[in-house]
Scaffold this motif. Structure first.
Motif, PDB file in Angstrom:
ATOM      1  N   GLU A  13       7.773  -6.234   6.180  1.00 34.26           N
ATOM      2  CA  GLU A  13       6.473  -6.823   6.371  1.00 34.26           C
ATOM      3  C   GLU A  13       5.833  -6.866   4.840  1.00 34.26           C
ATOM      4  O   GLU A  13       6.001  -5.755   4.050  1.00 34.26           O
ATOM      5  CB  GLU A  13       5.600  -6.283   7.242  1.00 34.26           C
ATOM      6  CG  GLU A  13       4.153  -7.107   7.258  1.00 34.26           C
ATOM      7  CD  GLU A  13       3.330  -6.508   8.606  1.00 34.26           C
ATOM      8  OE1 GLU A  13       2.317  -5.721   8.494  1.00 34.26           O
ATOM      9  OE2 GLU A  13       3.510  -7.010   9.796  1.00 34.26           O
ATOM     10  N   ARG A  14       5.316  -7.762   4.356  1.00 35.99           N
ATOM     11  CA  ARG A  14       4.625  -7.604   3.041  1.00 35.99           C
ATOM     12  C   ARG A  14       3.433  -6.544   2.838  1.00 35.99           C
ATOM     13  O   ARG A  14       2.883  -6.455   3.865  1.00 35.99           O
ATOM     14  CB  ARG A  14       4.271  -9.019   2.610  1.00 35.99           C
ATOM     15  CG  ARG A  14       5.328 -10.076   2.410  1.00 35.99           C
ATOM     16  CD  ARG A  14       4.711 -11.465   1.942  1.00 35.99           C
ATOM     17  NE  ARG A  14       5.630 -12.654   2.059  1.00 35.99           N
ATOM     18  CZ  ARG A  14       6.543 -12.901   1.073  1.00 35.99           C
ATOM     19  NH1 ARG A  14       6.770 -12.085   0.061  1.00 35.99           N
ATOM     20  NH2 ARG A  14       7.510 -13.559   1.207  1.00 35.99           N
ATOM     21  N   PRO A  24      -1.031  -6.435   4.721  1.00 31.06           N
ATOM     22  CA  PRO A  24      -1.297  -7.478   5.860  1.00 31.06           C
ATOM     23  C   PRO A  24      -2.703  -7.519   6.403  1.00 31.06           C
ATOM     24  O   PRO A  24      -3.137  -6.347   6.241  1.00 31.06           O
ATOM     25  CB  PRO A  24      -0.181  -7.073   6.552  1.00 31.06           C
ATOM     26  CG  PRO A  24       0.002  -5.774   6.609  1.00 31.06           C
ATOM     27  CD  PRO A  24       0.030  -5.361   5.300  1.00 31.06           C
ATOM     28  N   ASP A  61       3.063 -12.855   5.841  1.00 32.55           N
ATOM     29  CA  ASP A  61       3.215 -11.680   5.739  1.00 32.55           C
ATOM     30  C   ASP A  61       4.498 -11.041   6.263  1.00 32.55           C
ATOM     31  O   ASP A  61       5.057  -9.913   5.837  1.00 32.55           O
ATOM     32  CB  ASP A  61       2.127 -11.090   6.783  1.00 32.55           C
ATOM     33  CG  ASP A  61       0.721 -11.041   6.041  1.00 32.55           C
ATOM     34  OD1 ASP A  61       0.672 -11.287   4.823  1.00 32.55           O
ATOM     35  OD2 ASP A  61      -0.223 -10.905   7.055  1.00 32.55           O
ATOM     36  N   PRO A 100       0.807 -17.800   1.440  1.00 32.24           N
ATOM     37  CA  PRO A 100      -0.331 -17.295   2.460  1.00 32.24           C
ATOM     38  C   PRO A 100      -1.350 -18.267   2.935  1.00 32.24           C
ATOM     39  O   PRO A 100      -1.838 -18.346   3.750  1.00 32.24           O
ATOM     40  CB  PRO A 100      -0.923 -16.247   2.146  1.00 32.24           C
ATOM     41  CG  PRO A 100      -0.904 -16.382   0.469  1.00 32.24           C
ATOM     42  CD  PRO A 100       0.423 -17.154   0.114  1.00 32.24           C
ATOM     43  N   ARG A 110       1.134 -11.670  14.122  1.00 31.83           N
ATOM     44  CA  ARG A 110       2.314 -11.226  13.687  1.00 31.83           C
ATOM     45  C   ARG A 110       3.429 -10.984  14.407  1.00 31.83           C
ATOM     46  O   ARG A 110       4.383 -11.151  14.213  1.00 31.83           O
ATOM     47  CB  ARG A 110       1.988 -10.270  12.351  1.00 31.83           C
ATOM     48  CG  ARG A 110       1.086 -10.860  11.143  1.00 31.83           C
ATOM     49  CD  ARG A 110       1.335  -9.900  10.051  1.00 31.83           C
ATOM     50  NE  ARG A 110       0.681  -8.496  10.434  1.00 31.83           N
ATOM     51  CZ  ARG A 110      -0.450  -8.120  10.322  1.00 31.83           C
ATOM     52  NH1 ARG A 110      -1.355  -9.233   9.789  1.00 31.83           N
ATOM     53  NH2 ARG A 110      -1.006  -6.778  10.407  1.00 31.83           N
TER      54      ARG A 110
END
Length: 264
Positions: A258-259, A262, A109, A116, A241
């Motif tokens: 951040e992707r 999340p 993330d 992932p 995170r």
């Protein structure tokens, strides 16, 4: 010693062998041969023989599990020990168990991992400037290594951090066990650990400097992403995170967004 070579079953095998390794790759290879702790050897091999129903078709690794990640990492992540049906099965740390699911998802993330999920050691997972390791490399009964087992295994962690030293800038420490195992390793290596020794806590931060005061490494505490901690929300994906992102920040890793989407 036998024929000039350390005996893997000897209690001092890690202490004799670890300092002789000159690369992370050599260290990882040596770790995987260790049989110094009889209780852990018996347990990891018994688990591999009995197996879990869902993994009946697997051939378990059933050896000490080395660290994972590049040898020039700027950020280290230190956990506890391999899971009996996770790393002890797959041969890669935090791989194939719920703790690993949480950790690798969080790393992905924040763009520190290539994917992932971590299913097995040949799944193509890559870590970016991050290396994951543990103070005890064999799966322990009840996830509880003894203090003797921790101390016997300590030279592996000490040498791994020494080999990472030229690039290492931060360490995220997952859980009180890892925190308590790490501080003596740093002190013995000449890092100036504060006295009294800093207490573990989620989000705790400590800067330790080398003997000359010229270099420093940040220690960042975080709750371990165990199934219990995650299910009780003692630790949430967002909390995990956050400590990893803080570790990346103080390690000087490139800032990455951040992707999307999340996990909360």
């Amino acid at each position: 010693m036998r024929g000039g070579h350390p005996v893997t079953e000897a209690h001092d095998f890690p202490a004799v062998t670890a300092p002789r390794t000159r690369t992370v790759r050599d260290l990882d290879a040596a770790v995987a041969t260790c049989r110094a702790c009889p209780r852990l050897v018996a347990w990891r091999e018994e688990i591999a023989r009995v197996k879990r129903g869902a993994f009946r078709e697997w051939e378990y690794w059933a050896r000490p599990v080395p660290g994972f990640g590049p040898p020039d990492a700027k950020l280290a992540i230190i956990g506890l020990a391999p899971a009996a049906h996770g790393g002890n099965r797959t041969g890669r740390i935090f791989t194939g168990d719920p703790s690993g699911d949480a950790l690798y998802a969080a790393l992905y993330d924040i763009a520190l991992a290539s994917q992932p999920t971590a299913a097995h050691r040949d799944d193509g997972m890559e870590l970016y400037a991050v290396r994951i390791t543990v103070p005890v490399h064999c799966a322990p009964p009840g996830n509880r290594p003894t203090t003797t087992e921790r101390d016997t295994c300590r030279p592996w962690l000490a040498q791994e951090l020494e080999l990472l030293r030229p690039t290492l800038r931060a360490i995220v420490v997952l859980g009180a066990f890892a925190w308590q195992a790490l501080l003596p390793v740093l002190a013995d290596a000449g890092w100036q650990v504060p006295r009294p020794r800093p207490a573990f806590g989620h989000g705790a931060e400590v800067r330790v400097r080398d003997a000359g005061g010229e270099r420093e490494v940040y220690l960042i505490g975080g709750y371990h992403p165990s199934r219990r901690n995650m299910s009780t929300r003692t630790l949430t994906p967002a909390m995990l995170r956050d400590v990893l992102r803080r570790g990346a920040q103080v390690a000087g890793l490139p800032a990455r967004p951040e992707r999307k989407g999340p996990r909360s």
